[in-house]
Write an enzyme that holds these catalytic residues in place. Structure first.
Site, PDB file in Angstrom:
ATOM      1  CB  SER A   5      -0.867   0.049   1.259  1.00 23.00           C
ATOM      2  OG  SER A   5      -1.846  -0.934   1.227  1.00 23.00           O
ATOM      3  NE  ARG A  18     -11.045  -6.234  -6.402  1.00 22.92           N
ATOM      4  CZ  ARG A  18      -9.973  -5.907  -5.688  1.00 22.92           C
ATOM      5  NH1 ARG A  18      -8.763  -6.185  -6.146  1.00 22.92           N
ATOM      6  NH2 ARG A  18     -10.102  -5.303  -4.528  1.00 22.92           N
ATOM      7  CD  GLN A  42      -8.447  -0.691  -3.066  1.00 22.22           C
ATOM      8  OE1 GLN A  42      -9.489  -0.857  -3.698  1.00 22.22           O
ATOM      9  NE2 GLN A  42      -7.516  -1.616  -2.988  1.00 22.22           N
ATOM     10  CG  ASP A  47      -5.872  -6.412   2.597  1.00 20.19           C
ATOM     11  OD1 ASP A  47      -6.973  -6.516   2.030  1.00 20.19           O
ATOM     12  OD2 ASP A  47      -5.078  -5.477   2.370  1.00 20.19           O
ATOM     13  NE  ARG A  90      -3.854  -9.344   1.059  1.00 16.46           N
ATOM     14  CZ  ARG A  90      -2.617  -8.855   1.135  1.00 16.46           C
ATOM     15  NH1 ARG A  90      -1.642  -9.591   1.637  1.00 16.46           N
ATOM     16  NH2 ARG A  90      -2.334  -7.635   0.714  1.00 16.46           N
TER      17      ARG A  90
HETATM   18  C1  S3P Z   1      -5.781  -0.933   0.298  1.00 11.46           C
HETATM   19  C2  S3P Z   1      -7.027  -0.852   0.837  1.00 11.46           C
HETATM   20  C3  S3P Z   1      -7.891  -2.014   1.085  1.00 11.46           C
HETATM   21  C4  S3P Z   1      -7.137  -3.319   0.987  1.00 11.46           C
HETATM   22  C5  S3P Z   1      -6.189  -3.356  -0.161  1.00 11.46           C
HETATM   23  C6  S3P Z   1      -5.173  -2.234  -0.065  1.00 11.46           C
HETATM   24  C7  S3P Z   1      -5.002   0.296   0.079  1.00 11.46           C
HETATM   25  O1  S3P Z   1      -8.935  -2.011   0.126  1.00 11.46           O
HETATM   26  O2  S3P Z   1      -8.017  -4.408   0.924  1.00 11.46           O
HETATM   27  O3  S3P Z   1      -5.497  -4.582  -0.196  1.00 11.46           O
HETATM   28  O4  S3P Z   1      -3.788   0.234  -0.134  1.00 11.46           O
HETATM   29  O5  S3P Z   1      -5.607   1.379   0.125  1.00 11.46           O
HETATM   30  P1  S3P Z   1     -10.271  -1.176   0.399  1.00 11.46           P
HETATM   31  O6  S3P Z   1      -9.880   0.174   0.741  1.00 11.46           O
HETATM   32  O7  S3P Z   1     -11.046  -1.178  -0.876  1.00 11.46           O
HETATM   33  O8  S3P Z   1     -10.973  -1.912   1.499  1.00 11.46           O
END
Ligand code: S3P
Length: 438
Positions: A26, A124, A171, A317, A391
Site C-alpha cells: 500500500s 471488480r 482505496q 486483508d 492471499r
Molecule cells: C488498500 C485498501 C484495502 C485493501 C487493499 C489495499 C489500500 O482495500 O483491501 O489490499 O492500499 O488502500 P479497500 O480500501 O477497498 O478496502
C-alpha cells in the site's frame, strides 16, 4: 503439454528465526504516485518490487514520469502534476489499489488514458471510485462500472466536494484525496468507518494541508509538493502469514523486524491476542510518520473468537489467514459483517470457505458471515483453487504447515503481486514448502 510449476506445503516441525518481510504494498504504491506529482525528485528506499507495484511504476513511466532504479533506492522524477498522454493502456494487473488510486491521481490532469487489468481486477466494480470522482466533475467512460476505464481530458474543471464515505475503504478515500490535490478549494471526506490512513500520513509528511478532526478529513488545494526521501516499512499483511504460521506450529519462536504497525492495519494482532496468541511488539518507532516495530511470536494454544464487523477495516486483508488461525483454535469461531471481503481479488468468503471445507474443516457460511469449527478435522490433502488471489494461496499454504496431509495450490504466480519471496522466507525459518509440477 508443458507442465506448470506450483507449490505444496506440508506439516513441519518448529519455525525459528529472525527475518524481514517485503516492504509494504500500500505504501509503495502511494510513494510512487505521490512522488510523481512532487516538484522535484523523490528517493524511495525499500520500494516493494512486486507485480502490483511494478505495474504502477510502468504506468507512471507511460505517463511521462522518469523513474530510475539505483542500487539502494528508486528515484522518481516528479513533474509537479504534469503528465503526458500515454501511448498505450495503463495496465494495472491484479491491483485494486493501483488502479483506483491512479484514477484519482490523473482524472483531472488534462489527459486521456485507458486503465486495464487482469481477469480478477476486470471483475471488480470501479463504481465506488467513479461515483465520487464524477461528483468532482471528472469524466469517465467505462464498461458498466468495470474496467477498462477511459479517463477523459478534463483539465482544471474539477471541483471540491464534501463526501460522505459510507464504506470503510482506503482505496475510495485515497482516490478522492489524490484527485483533491488538484482542485481549487477544500475537499472534505466524512469517514464513517475509518480505514488505513497511509495516504493522509504521507501527504502530511510532505507538508500538504491535510487534517482530520473527528470524522472529517479536510484537504486544502492546490498543492505544490516538495519531495522528501520516503522509506517503506515491512508489510504487516505479509507478516501476518508468518505470524499465524508461527502460532500454529509447535515450539516455534520467530521475530519479524521493522514491520509497519499502522493502527488501521493491525486489527489481526488484537484478535489473535484475544485468542491467546503470544505476540509481543518491541522497538516501536516512527518512520516517515508511520508507526513501525518488531513483532515477536511464539507457538500458542489458540482459542476460538467472535469477530464483529466493527473491526473489519482494520483487518480486511487478514481475514483469510485469520480463518486459518481459527481452524487451528479450539472451539467455534464466528465472523460477522464480511460483505467487503467478497469484493477483493476473489470473493474471499467463498474461496476460503471452499478451500477450508475441502481440507476437512467444518464451515458454516452465510451471506456475509462464517462459522469455523476449529481443531476438529484439519486433514488437508486438497488442491486449492486460488482464483487469482495471492492471499488465498499463501493462507492455505500456511494451513498446510499444520494439517495431516499436504496442501497444494493450483497456481503460485499471484504470490508475486505482494510477497515474491514467500517460499524462501518461510523455508528459511523451517517451513516445508516445495515446488511441484502440476
Ligand atoms: C488498500 C485498501 C484495502 C485493501 C487493499 C489495499 C489500500 O482495500 O483491501 O489490499 O492500499 O488502500 P479497500 O480500501 O477497498 O478496502
Amino acid at each position: 503439454m508443458k507442465k506448470t510449476i506450483t507449490l505444496k506445503s506440508s506439516k513441519c516441525k518448529s519455525l525459528k528465526g529472525i527475518l524481514h518481510v517485503p516492504s509494504d504494498k500500500s505504501i509503495s504504491i502511494r510513494a510512487l504516485l505521490i512522488g510523481s506529482i512532487c516538484f522535484g525528485n523523490t528517493k524511495i528506499f525499500n520500494l516493494l518490487q512486486s507485480d502490483d507495484v511494478m505495474n504502477t511504476l510502468k504506468s507512471l513511466r507511460k505517463l511521462g514520469i522518469k523513474i530510475k532504479k539505483h542500487k539502494n533506492f528508486f528515484e522518481v522524477y516528479g513533474n509537479g502534476g504534469y503528465f503526458c498522454e500515454p501511448k498505450s493502456d495503463l495496465y494495472m494487473g491484479n491491483s485494486g489499489t493501483g488502479s483506483r488510486l491512479i484514477c484519482g491521481l490523473i482524472c483531472n490532469r488534462g489527459i486521456n488514458a485507458k486503465i486495464t487489468g487482469d481477469v480478477s481486477l476486470s471483475s471488480r466494480s470501479m463504481i465506488r471510485i467513479i461515483e465520487p470522482l464524477s461528483k468532482m466533475n471528472a469524466k469517465f467512460k467505462h464498461n458498466n462500472g468495470f474496467l477498462p476505464i477511459l479517463i477523459e481530458d478534463n483539465y482544471n474543471s474539477t471541483i471540491p466536494i464534501n463526501y460522505d464515505l459510507k464504506v470503510g475503504s482506503a482505496q475510495i478515500k485515497s482516490a478522492i484525496l489524490l484527485a483533491g490535490l488538484n482542485v481549487k478549494g477544500t475537499i472534505k471526506i466524512k469517514e464513517n468507518y475509518p480505514s488505513r490512513n497511509h495516504t493522509e500520513i504521507m501527504l502530511k509528511f510532505l507538508d500538504v494541508k491535510i487534517k482530520k478532526s473527528k470524522k472529517i478529513i479536510s484537504l486544502e488545494s492546490p498543492n505544490f509538493i516538495k519531495p522528501k526521501d520516503l522509506h517503506i516499512p515491512g508489510d504487516f499483511s505479509s507478516a501476518a502469514f508468518v505470524i499465524v504460521a508461527t502460532l500454529i506450529t509447535k515450539q516455534s519462536n520467530v521475530c519479524i523486524k521493522d514491520v509497519g504497525l499502522n493502527y488501521f492495519r493491525t486489527g489481526l494482532i488484537d484478535i489473535l491476542k484475544k485468542m491467546n496468541a503470544k505476540i509481543y511488539i518491541e522497538n516501536k518507532r516512527s518512520l516517515n510518520g508511520e508507526l513501525i516495530g518488531d513483532i515477536k511470536i511464539k507457538s500458542s494454544k489458540l482459542n476460538s473468537v467472535i469477530v464483529s464487523q466493527r473491526i473489519s477495516p482494520r483487518l480486511i486483508d487478514e481475514y483469510p489467514i485469520l480463518f486459518v488461525a481459527a481452524s487451528y483454535a479450539s472451539g467455534i469461531s464466528k465472523f460477522y459483517g464480511l460483505s467487503e471481503l467478497k469484493l477483493k481479488e476473489s470473493d474471499r468468503l467463498k474461496t476460503m470457505a471452499e478451500a477450508l471445507k475441502n481440507a476437512g474443516v467444518r464451515i458454516l457460511e452465510n451471506e456475509d458471515s462464517i462459522e469455523i469449527h476449529g481443531k476438529e478435522n484439519n486433514i488437508g490433502g486438497n488442491i486449492v483453487q486460488t482464483s487469482f488471489d495471492h492471499r488465498i494461496a499463501m493462507s492455505m499454504l500456511v494451513f498446510g504447515l499444520g494439517s495431516e496431509k499436504s496442501i497444494k495450490i493450483d497456481d503460485m504466480k499471484m504470490i508475486n503481486t505482494s510477497f515474491p519471496n514467500f517460499k524462501e522466507i518461510l523455508e528459511k525459518i523451517g517451513a516445508k514448502i516445495e515446488h511441484i509440477h502440476k
